[in-house]
Motif scaffolding. Sequence first.
Motif, PDB file in Angstrom:
ATOM      1  N   VAL A 218      -4.152   8.732   3.858  1.00 18.33           N
ATOM      2  CA  VAL A 218      -5.769   9.425   4.713  1.00 18.33           C
ATOM      3  C   VAL A 218      -7.217   8.931   4.353  1.00 18.33           C
ATOM      4  O   VAL A 218      -7.841   7.698   5.078  1.00 18.33           O
ATOM      5  CB  VAL A 218      -5.951  10.916   5.001  1.00 18.33           C
ATOM      6  CG1 VAL A 218      -6.912  10.930   6.285  1.00 18.33           C
ATOM      7  CG2 VAL A 218      -4.719  11.713   5.367  1.00 18.33           C
ATOM      8  N   LEU A 219      -7.290   8.784   3.003  1.00 15.52           N
ATOM      9  CA  LEU A 219      -8.855   8.161   2.462  1.00 15.52           C
ATOM     10  C   LEU A 219      -8.695   6.520   2.645  1.00 15.52           C
ATOM     11  O   LEU A 219      -9.622   6.415   2.690  1.00 15.52           O
ATOM     12  CB  LEU A 219      -9.219   9.195   1.185  1.00 15.52           C
ATOM     13  CG  LEU A 219     -10.446   8.763   0.868  1.00 15.52           C
ATOM     14  CD1 LEU A 219     -11.601   8.989   1.941  1.00 15.52           C
ATOM     15  CD2 LEU A 219     -10.655   9.481  -0.807  1.00 15.52           C
ATOM     16  N   ASP A 220      -6.825   6.675   1.741  1.00 16.27           N
ATOM     17  CA  ASP A 220      -6.553   4.944   1.886  1.00 16.27           C
ATOM     18  C   ASP A 220      -5.508   4.512   1.903  1.00 16.27           C
ATOM     19  O   ASP A 220      -4.543   4.060   2.086  1.00 16.27           O
ATOM     20  CB  ASP A 220      -6.795   5.126  -0.225  1.00 16.27           C
ATOM     21  CG  ASP A 220      -6.538   3.194  -0.404  1.00 16.27           C
ATOM     22  OD1 ASP A 220      -7.947   2.392   0.400  1.00 16.27           O
ATOM     23  OD2 ASP A 220      -5.871   3.215  -1.396  1.00 16.27           O
ATOM     24  N   PRO A 221      -6.040   4.162   3.780  1.00 14.95           N
ATOM     25  CA  PRO A 221      -4.392   3.414   4.399  1.00 14.95           C
ATOM     26  C   PRO A 221      -4.219   2.687   3.206  1.00 14.95           C
ATOM     27  O   PRO A 221      -4.757   1.596   3.522  1.00 14.95           O
ATOM     28  CB  PRO A 221      -5.196   3.607   5.501  1.00 14.95           C
ATOM     29  CG  PRO A 221      -6.219   3.721   6.009  1.00 14.95           C
ATOM     30  CD  PRO A 221      -6.995   4.429   4.896  1.00 14.95           C
ATOM     31  N   LEU A 222      -2.867   2.123   3.061  1.00 13.25           N
ATOM     32  CA  LEU A 222      -2.002   1.042   2.415  1.00 13.25           C
ATOM     33  C   LEU A 222      -1.840   0.572   3.453  1.00 13.25           C
ATOM     34  O   LEU A 222      -0.972   0.400   4.821  1.00 13.25           O
ATOM     35  CB  LEU A 222      -1.109   1.258   1.696  1.00 13.25           C
ATOM     36  CG  LEU A 222      -0.049   0.624   0.484  1.00 13.25           C
ATOM     37  CD1 LEU A 222      -2.017   0.576  -0.671  1.00 13.25           C
ATOM     38  CD2 LEU A 222       0.225   0.946   0.070  1.00 13.25           C
ATOM     39  N   HIS A 223      -2.312  -0.973   3.228  1.00 13.55           N
ATOM     40  CA  HIS A 223      -2.393  -2.155   4.079  1.00 13.55           C
ATOM     41  C   HIS A 223      -0.797  -3.381   3.463  1.00 13.55           C
ATOM     42  O   HIS A 223      -0.434  -2.559   2.845  1.00 13.55           O
ATOM     43  CB  HIS A 223      -3.111  -3.515   3.694  1.00 13.55           C
ATOM     44  CG  HIS A 223      -4.184  -2.703   4.883  1.00 13.55           C
ATOM     45  ND1 HIS A 223      -4.518  -2.294   6.482  1.00 13.55           N
ATOM     46  CD2 HIS A 223      -5.708  -2.657   4.083  1.00 13.55           C
ATOM     47  CE1 HIS A 223      -5.881  -2.206   6.496  1.00 13.55           C
ATOM     48  NE2 HIS A 223      -6.370  -2.176   5.470  1.00 13.55           N
ATOM     49  N   GLU A 224       0.159  -3.847   4.371  1.00 14.16           N
ATOM     50  CA  GLU A 224       1.062  -4.238   3.935  1.00 14.16           C
ATOM     51  C   GLU A 224       0.668  -5.213   3.146  1.00 14.16           C
ATOM     52  O   GLU A 224      -0.096  -6.229   3.585  1.00 14.16           O
ATOM     53  CB  GLU A 224       2.275  -4.614   4.557  1.00 14.16           C
ATOM     54  CG  GLU A 224       3.189  -5.995   4.975  1.00 14.16           C
ATOM     55  CD  GLU A 224       4.044  -6.143   6.409  1.00 14.16           C
ATOM     56  OE1 GLU A 224       4.794  -7.040   5.703  1.00 14.16           O
ATOM     57  OE2 GLU A 224       3.264  -5.896   7.207  1.00 14.16           O
ATOM     58  N   ARG A 225       1.718  -5.627   1.782  1.00 14.00           N
ATOM     59  CA  ARG A 225       1.415  -7.129   0.698  1.00 14.00           C
ATOM     60  C   ARG A 225       2.759  -7.494   1.022  1.00 14.00           C
ATOM     61  O   ARG A 225       3.761  -7.269   0.638  1.00 14.00           O
ATOM     62  CB  ARG A 225       1.053  -6.037  -0.204  1.00 14.00           C
ATOM     63  CG  ARG A 225       0.000  -6.257  -0.846  1.00 14.00           C
ATOM     64  CD  ARG A 225      -1.106  -5.384   0.070  1.00 14.00           C
ATOM     65  NE  ARG A 225      -1.938  -4.613  -1.061  1.00 14.00           N
ATOM     66  CZ  ARG A 225      -3.301  -3.850  -0.581  1.00 14.00           C
ATOM     67  NH1 ARG A 225      -3.133  -3.453   0.702  1.00 14.00           N
ATOM     68  NH2 ARG A 225      -4.552  -4.578  -0.979  1.00 14.00           N
ATOM     69  N   PRO A 226       2.772  -8.348   1.729  1.00 12.61           N
ATOM     70  CA  PRO A 226       3.720  -9.554   1.998  1.00 12.61           C
ATOM     71  C   PRO A 226       4.143  -9.531   0.492  1.00 12.61           C
ATOM     72  O   PRO A 226       3.167 -10.430  -0.637  1.00 12.61           O
ATOM     73  CB  PRO A 226       3.278 -10.837   2.934  1.00 12.61           C
ATOM     74  CG  PRO A 226       2.201 -10.022   3.340  1.00 12.61           C
ATOM     75  CD  PRO A 226       1.805  -9.423   2.791  1.00 12.61           C
ATOM     76  N   GLY A 227       5.617  -9.885  -0.084  1.00 16.95           N
ATOM     77  CA  GLY A 227       6.064 -10.327  -1.051  1.00 16.95           C
ATOM     78  C   GLY A 227       5.729  -8.981  -2.811  1.00 16.95           C
ATOM     79  O   GLY A 227       6.133  -9.209  -3.079  1.00 16.95           O
ATOM     80  N   LEU A 228       4.643  -7.960  -2.448  1.00 17.52           N
ATOM     81  CA  LEU A 228       5.348  -6.534  -3.199  1.00 17.52           C
ATOM     82  C   LEU A 228       5.670  -5.333  -2.101  1.00 17.52           C
ATOM     83  O   LEU A 228       5.273  -4.992  -1.496  1.00 17.52           O
ATOM     84  CB  LEU A 228       3.812  -6.755  -2.983  1.00 17.52           C
ATOM     85  CG  LEU A 228       2.855  -7.585  -4.607  1.00 17.52           C
ATOM     86  CD1 LEU A 228       1.623  -7.586  -4.625  1.00 17.52           C
ATOM     87  CD2 LEU A 228       3.948  -7.984  -5.580  1.00 17.52           C
ATOM     88  N   ASP A 229       6.717  -5.442  -3.034  1.00 16.66           N
ATOM     89  CA  ASP A 229       7.221  -3.709  -3.316  1.00 16.66           C
ATOM     90  C   ASP A 229       6.560  -2.605  -3.382  1.00 16.66           C
ATOM     91  O   ASP A 229       6.283  -2.333  -4.578  1.00 16.66           O
ATOM     92  CB  ASP A 229       8.018  -3.385  -3.670  1.00 16.66           C
ATOM     93  CG  ASP A 229       9.114  -1.770  -2.983  1.00 16.66           C
ATOM     94  OD1 ASP A 229       8.596  -1.481  -2.293  1.00 16.66           O
ATOM     95  OD2 ASP A 229       9.731  -1.076  -3.293  1.00 16.66           O
ATOM     96  N   VAL A 230       4.849  -2.133  -2.768  1.00 17.81           N
ATOM     97  CA  VAL A 230       3.781  -1.212  -3.569  1.00 17.81           C
ATOM     98  C   VAL A 230       3.911  -0.059  -2.994  1.00 17.81           C
ATOM     99  O   VAL A 230       4.482   0.314  -1.852  1.00 17.81           O
ATOM    100  CB  VAL A 230       2.491  -1.828  -2.378  1.00 17.81           C
ATOM    101  CG1 VAL A 230       1.302  -0.585  -3.449  1.00 17.81           C
ATOM    102  CG2 VAL A 230       2.256  -3.637  -2.720  1.00 17.81           C
ATOM    103  N   VAL A 231       4.090   1.003  -4.187  1.00 19.58           N
ATOM    104  CA  VAL A 231       4.562   2.653  -3.421  1.00 19.58           C
ATOM    105  C   VAL A 231       3.516   3.413  -3.576  1.00 19.58           C
ATOM    106  O   VAL A 231       2.648   3.008  -4.458  1.00 19.58           O
ATOM    107  CB  VAL A 231       5.555   2.972  -4.897  1.00 19.58           C
ATOM    108  CG1 VAL A 231       5.349   4.464  -4.625  1.00 19.58           C
ATOM    109  CG2 VAL A 231       6.846   2.444  -4.929  1.00 19.58           C
ATOM    110  N   GLN A 232       2.827   3.874  -2.361  1.00 20.26           N
ATOM    111  CA  GLN A 232       1.394   4.805  -2.672  1.00 20.26           C
ATOM    112  C   GLN A 232       1.768   6.342  -3.163  1.00 20.26           C
ATOM    113  O   GLN A 232       3.167   6.863  -2.172  1.00 20.26           O
ATOM    114  CB  GLN A 232       0.602   4.651  -1.313  1.00 20.26           C
ATOM    115  CG  GLN A 232      -0.621   5.954  -1.689  1.00 20.26           C
ATOM    116  CD  GLN A 232      -1.425   4.931   0.043  1.00 20.26           C
ATOM    117  OE1 GLN A 232      -0.715   4.879   1.388  1.00 20.26           O
ATOM    118  NE2 GLN A 232      -2.872   5.155  -0.165  1.00 20.26           N
ATOM    119  N   THR A 233       1.772   6.841  -4.148  1.00 17.07           N
ATOM    120  CA  THR A 233       1.808   8.035  -4.786  1.00 17.07           C
ATOM    121  C   THR A 233       1.374   9.285  -4.156  1.00 17.07           C
ATOM    122  O   THR A 233       1.593   9.748  -3.885  1.00 17.07           O
ATOM    123  CB  THR A 233       2.282   7.842  -6.078  1.00 17.07           C
ATOM    124  OG1 THR A 233       1.076   8.426  -6.216  1.00 17.07           O
ATOM    125  CG2 THR A 233       2.765   7.117  -6.464  1.00 17.07           C
TER     126      THR A 233
END
Length: 403
Positions: free
Chosen positions: A202-217
């Motif tokens: 909510v405080l830090d909405p994650l943008h898509e990162r092409p080429g990276l599988d980013v996990v927001q915990t």
Amino acid sequence: MRVLLSTYGSRGDVEPLAGLAVRLRELGAEVRVCAPPDEDFARRLAGVGVPMVPVGPSARALTKAAPPASSLSRRAADLIAGQLDPVTAAAEGCDVLVATGPLPAAAGALSVAERLGVRSVSVTFQQLTVPSPHHAPLAYPGRPLPPEVTDNRALWDLDAQNINALFGEALNTNRASLGLPPVDDVRDYVLGGRPWVATDPVLDPLHERPGLDVVQTGAWILPDERPLPAGLTAFLDAGTPPVYVGFGSMPMHASSDVAQVAVEAVRAQGRRAVVARGWADLSLIDDRDDFFVVGEVNQQALFRRVAAVVHHGGAGTTTTATRAGTPQVVVPQLADQPYWAGRVAELGIGAAHDGPTPTLASLSAALRTALTPETGARATAVAGRVRTDGTSVAARLLFDAVR
């Protein structure tokens, strides 16, 4: 399962690891934390029963030294070299190593894990260091981003070049001492293919990162059960809710002026103040009884009892104030702090101060915004949406990785 959590930095770097360590231990893991040898960190970790391995010099002393940009590479080399032996000893026999903190520190810890054949995870407490076409990278001291370049992809290419120029030689020299091959791209090495972002969505909405599988915990929060000091409680009980003013690990080199300006701005709103000393050593400005100075304190409890929180915009302080449902005034100093100030303003839960140096007029204006009923209502509403399961999510992922 044995886990090593490794970082270097301020309370904002250490506190989240304490939260994850406690959760892992509740699930049966054996955990220890590598962190700077500052007394505050050792006391905090000892208070929750988490063993700490001191690494490197005092983070507070290093921060207050305010080095010229030209010494950044040298200090990075010292930081990496100072990690190798203690992190290696602490990581022996571990199943997984979690690396956080400034990029050179994370690179050193990840190199140790590579040398020992230990699984590793790279974690950041803000998404601005993970390449994205949606935003520009953070600039390093002495290496400003060219204002004429507006393509974020080009800026991220330049960021990779700057990181390699600043830290590549230091990292590879130390990797050679471990018998490891050189790294061509320091940033890519630290991020890996699946970096974690330990922030609230909510405080830090994650943008898509092409080429990276980013996990927001979700944010890693340690529930703080410590009582507030008796003197502070008496001050809080003696009148209407005060305004909290504190700048965490920021040196605030004109600290006496900052304290004066802040207290006068709070008084101009007809409010009392609680002033946190922090690493700037803020102190009394006069002998009036309408403000109270505190040291290390339970912010989770305190923020629920104040009318507003004036702070520097560290990820941890911003998250704590947001969870408390308390309006904020963010006076950003550097790095990711302008981003958090912007998010507070965008969410309508406070005000973003324009620039790092508040004046009586500018801080008074920001406080007037934060103290409106509308801002208070919005802060209360957003607080109810902040997740509290970040450490549980991260712990589960670590157990799954080892299995």
